[in-house]
Structures are given as structure tokens and as C-alpha cells.
Design an enzyme around this catalytic site. Sequence first.
Site, PDB file in Angstrom:
ATOM      1  N   SER A  22       1.841  -3.805   7.909  1.00 15.60           N
ATOM      2  CA  SER A  22       0.732  -3.494   7.025  1.00 15.60           C
ATOM      3  C   SER A  22      -0.107  -2.350   7.593  1.00 15.60           C
ATOM      4  O   SER A  22      -0.211  -1.287   6.998  1.00 15.60           O
ATOM      5  CB  SER A  22      -0.138  -4.732   6.810  1.00 15.60           C
ATOM      6  OG  SER A  22      -1.279  -4.425   6.031  1.00 15.60           O
ATOM      7  N   ASP A  68      -0.245  -7.493   0.847  1.00 10.45           N
ATOM      8  CA  ASP A  68       0.282  -6.153   1.091  1.00 10.45           C
ATOM      9  C   ASP A  68       1.812  -6.179   1.050  1.00 10.45           C
ATOM     10  O   ASP A  68       2.485  -6.095   2.073  1.00 10.45           O
ATOM     11  CB  ASP A  68      -0.203  -5.637   2.448  1.00 10.45           C
ATOM     12  CG  ASP A  68       0.012  -4.134   2.608  1.00 10.45           C
ATOM     13  OD1 ASP A  68       0.545  -3.505   1.671  1.00 10.45           O
ATOM     14  OD2 ASP A  68      -0.352  -3.595   3.675  1.00 10.45           O
ATOM     15  N   GLY A  94       3.853   6.006   9.020  1.00 10.62           N
ATOM     16  CA  GLY A  94       5.255   6.081   8.616  1.00 10.62           C
ATOM     17  C   GLY A  94       6.007   4.797   8.890  1.00 10.62           C
ATOM     18  O   GLY A  94       7.074   4.566   8.331  1.00 10.62           O
ATOM     19  N   SER A 117       4.815   1.912   8.092  1.00 11.87           N
ATOM     20  CA  SER A 117       4.405   0.948   7.067  1.00 11.87           C
ATOM     21  C   SER A 117       5.597   0.355   6.337  1.00 11.87           C
ATOM     22  O   SER A 117       6.524   1.068   5.947  1.00 11.87           O
ATOM     23  CB  SER A 117       3.500   1.625   6.035  1.00 11.87           C
ATOM     24  OG  SER A 117       2.183   1.673   6.495  1.00 11.87           O
ATOM     25  N   HIS A 134       0.812  -1.214   0.000  1.00 10.95           N
ATOM     26  CA  HIS A 134       0.000   0.000   0.000  1.00 10.95           C
ATOM     27  C   HIS A 134       0.849   1.270   0.000  1.00 10.95           C
ATOM     28  O   HIS A 134       0.311   2.377  -0.143  1.00 10.95           O
ATOM     29  CB  HIS A 134      -0.935   0.008   1.221  1.00 10.95           C
ATOM     30  CG  HIS A 134      -0.237   0.203   2.532  1.00 10.95           C
ATOM     31  ND1 HIS A 134       0.092  -0.853   3.364  1.00 10.95           N
ATOM     32  CD2 HIS A 134       0.211   1.305   3.155  1.00 10.95           C
ATOM     33  CE1 HIS A 134       0.696  -0.391   4.440  1.00 10.95           C
ATOM     34  NE2 HIS A 134       0.778   0.920   4.345  1.00 10.95           N
TER      35      HIS A 134
END
Length: 460
Positions: free
Chosen positions: A335, A237, A318, A320, A207
Amino acid sequence: MRHARRRIVRRVTRLAAVGGLLLGGAMVAQAAMASETPPAAARPLSSAAGAGDTGAALVARLGTARTAGNWIGADGRPVVAVTDEAAAREVRRAGAVAKVVPHSMNELKSATATLRSAPRVAGTAWAVDYRTNRVMVSADSTVSAADWTRMSHMAAGIGNFVRMERTKGAFTTRLNGAQPILSTGGRCSAGFNVTNGQSDFILTAGHCGPAGSTWFADNQGNQQLGRTVSSTFPGNDFSLVQYASGKAGDGADVVAIGGGQGVRITGAADAAVGQRVFRSGSTSGLHNGQVTALNATVNYPEGTVTGLIQTTVCAEPGDSGGPLFSDGIALGVTSGGNGDCTTGGTTFFQPVTRALTALNVKLIVSAQNAGGATGGAPSPASSASPAQGAVAPSAASPGSSAPVTGTQGRTLLARLTDTRNVGPGLLVIAGSLIALVATRYIRAEQDRKAYQRYYSATWG
């Protein structure tokens, strides 16, 4: 009087040196014994590698109609949920703990399949809780009262083992607001360095950006890091960012944990319920928690992702794409979730092994582990790893070199002064021997000079 003082000083020095020799010898002996590998019978059964393997093997052998998952108990022993006493006896004979439960894994999976077939509601998530033998359905603050009522009726229709719960905050992907990788679409954290044999890549969250996204290592856009060449979201993801130079560089097997420190990654594995894990992110740094469920489903506003690792580790925007690991074993990339690292929350991770298989890449690991399990070892990492507190985000860019925990990467002085090594004992012994030799030399020199003075006065 002066001679008496000298004799006292010499005697004290000799006694101190002898004491130093004894102390150094004891330190060397203790370090030698500590470095020995304990016999098999003395090794604790608290590692997730052993516990996870045992539990998974028993579940595979007994089948999903007679079992309902496995996890690592508080004492580190493998626990297997079973539906009948015969299966329980077989689990106990294998050295694991058996817990008899009313619902099999087949029933639990049927419940999650029913939930998936219903109209999608953003802000909901569900996972099988092996330890309570339930399917836990969570709804965040964005879910309306009407949707909550509808899902509650559905859960009641499936069975009383499906439980609904409200959670604080909202289930969101953890994009924006942090270094070290930035694009026009937002900011994320680098996960793990991987390779296909010709080029090197960053494995991060899908993502974070679609294929074609360009990533930079600075806010000004002067240091181009690479470009996303493959991205999968929703559904899964994960994504690959190919380095602009084609290579990750030195220290590619190191995950930064803040403060200029890092952890060396030696392989990949599947997580185990009950396992203690660590997550590093460029916003909130290093935090730890526990795996609470596997194969979780999350309905983000952007789409649904399945097969995730559910944990109690906190995360913030941030973080991720940041790495999830345990004892140097890669487990997942961040995720999304809810909450933050002040109040706590739930965070979900894309399993690394699934991403590596789908993308046909392998982890970049150190040379001594190059022949090991770089793509997805079946055994999870140890749950008995030492505590690692939260630290400030590291300024090291992905693929750069960073000091690591453990013996590798430490200075010679740090190794010698480590009480777990023989270095300190040898230093004490060497110092004591020097003191003894020096004392004897000084005494001999004083006696020689006294002898000269005496005969000079006699024969002068």
C-alpha cells in the site's frame, strides 16, 4: 618394471572405487534420513502457522477484556498478552508464553477509536503495538507543529499508553517510477493472480488507478495487459485488473522475485505479529522484514486506509501493489509507507484475505494445491523461512512463466546434484562400480594377452 607400475595403478584404482562405494552409501543414507518427516515432538514451534494459530485461539477463548493481542516470540513460540494471572496460567497450560500487561485490547481499541474520531491529519498513522501494550501514533515530516501539538494533547488525554513519535520522510502511496504494469495514471507492480472462475485478474493496490484504467506491459503502450474493473481506495487499498485475454497464462501461480526467479504461491492467510515476511516489487526487487502490527491506520494525503499490516520491510515508488508473502503463502499487497531501501523505513500492506473476500475471487495456485486454501486459510505462513536477499527486478510480465524456488521447476541435473537428495550418492556408487568393473576387465584382458604371448613364444 612396467608390470609393477601397472599393478600399482590397478591397486590404487580398486582402492579408490571401494572408497567411492563407501562414500556413496553414506551419502544415500544421510539423504534418506534427512528426507524423513521428523516426529511431532521434534518439530520446532517456530513456524508462524502453529504459533499464530495457538495464540489466536487463546485470544478468542479468553476474550478481548482479558487479553491484548498475540505475537510470535524471538524463539518462535506463541506469546499472548493477558491482564490477569488466571488467564496467564491458562495460556501457559496451552504451551504458549504469557505476558501480563496493564491494558486490555478493549482499552487499546477504545484509544484508536478516539483517534479516528478526531479531525483527520494527513501524514499520521497509528497501530496497536501488542508487544509493548501501547498505541503508537506516528507523524511524518509533513505534519505541522500545530497539528503535532494538538495530537499530543489528545494522546495525553487518552492515557499514558498512547505514545507519539516523529518519523523521517513522508507516508505516501508507492506509485510511479517502475515496471511492470503501466497506465496513464502511473506505474505499479502486479500483486497476485486471482480468478472468479470465468476470468483471471491481477490483484494490486487500489490507489494505483480507478476503475477503467488501462494497463500496459511496456512503456510504448503496445502490449495491453488489461483494464481495472474494480478499485477501492481510500478505506481499503485493493483493485482488480482484468486480463485483456481473459486468462493469466502459464506460471500464474508464480511471484517473480528478480533474476528470472520466482516463488510459487500455494495459498493465502492472515499475517501474524513477529512473522518474517518477504516483499517483491518492480522497483526495489526482493526484501524481507518483520510484521510489527496489524489493523494499522494510515492517513495518506489522498485519504485514510484502515486494517493494514505494518512491517519493517522497505519499499520504494513503483513497488505499489507488489506481493507480500512468506513461504509461498500470500499475505498482502503493498500500500504505502515512508523511507526507502537504502535507509530503511515502514511499509503498510493491504491484507490479501480481506481483498479476496470483498472481491469474491480466489488465488490462482498450482494444480497440486487447487483443492487447498486458495481463498484465505486461517493459519499464517512460517516465520522460519530461509533468507532471500535482494535481487534485481524481474523482466517477466504478470502471469508469465518463471523458474521457482524449491524442487519444482529445477532441471534434472540440479536435482541429481542436490546434496539433500540421494542423487549424488547414487552417482558416486555408479561411478565406483564402473571403475571396479573396468579395472577387472582390463586386468583380465592383460592376463589373456600375456597368456597368448607366452604360448605363442613357446609353441611358435
